[in-house]
Design a protein around this motif. Structure first.
Motif: not given
Length: 80
Positions: A9-12, A15
């Motif tokens: 998941v990539h968020w802000q 990774k």
């Protein structure tokens, strides 16, 4: 029989690797440090927890005290 799902998941800009292990026998696990659950009301709405001082939501759960049984901890945290 267990099933493992690994998702990246990539968020802000960061990774995160998330792992879901779907199984029913947890007796071999001795390193459980946190528990979370999904909980629904009688109308099918999911219960989420608003974190104090933050603008994000979380599933019911949290840290397990050293020596605490994970099943009892999950029930207690979900009840809060």
């Amino acid at each position: 029989m267990s099933k493992r799902i690994i998702n990246e998941v990539h968020w802000q800009g960061e990774k995160y690797i998330m792992e879901l292990v779907s199984q029913t026998d947890y007796s071999s696990l001795d390193n459980i440090t946190q528990v979370y659950c999904t909980a629904f009301d009688d109308q099918g709405k999911m219960c989420l927890i608003a974190l104090t001082g933050k603008t994000i939501w979380n599933l019911p759960g949290g840290d397990i005290e050293k020596g605490e049984n994970w099943k009892k901890a999950l029930i207690e945290k979900a009840s809060q």
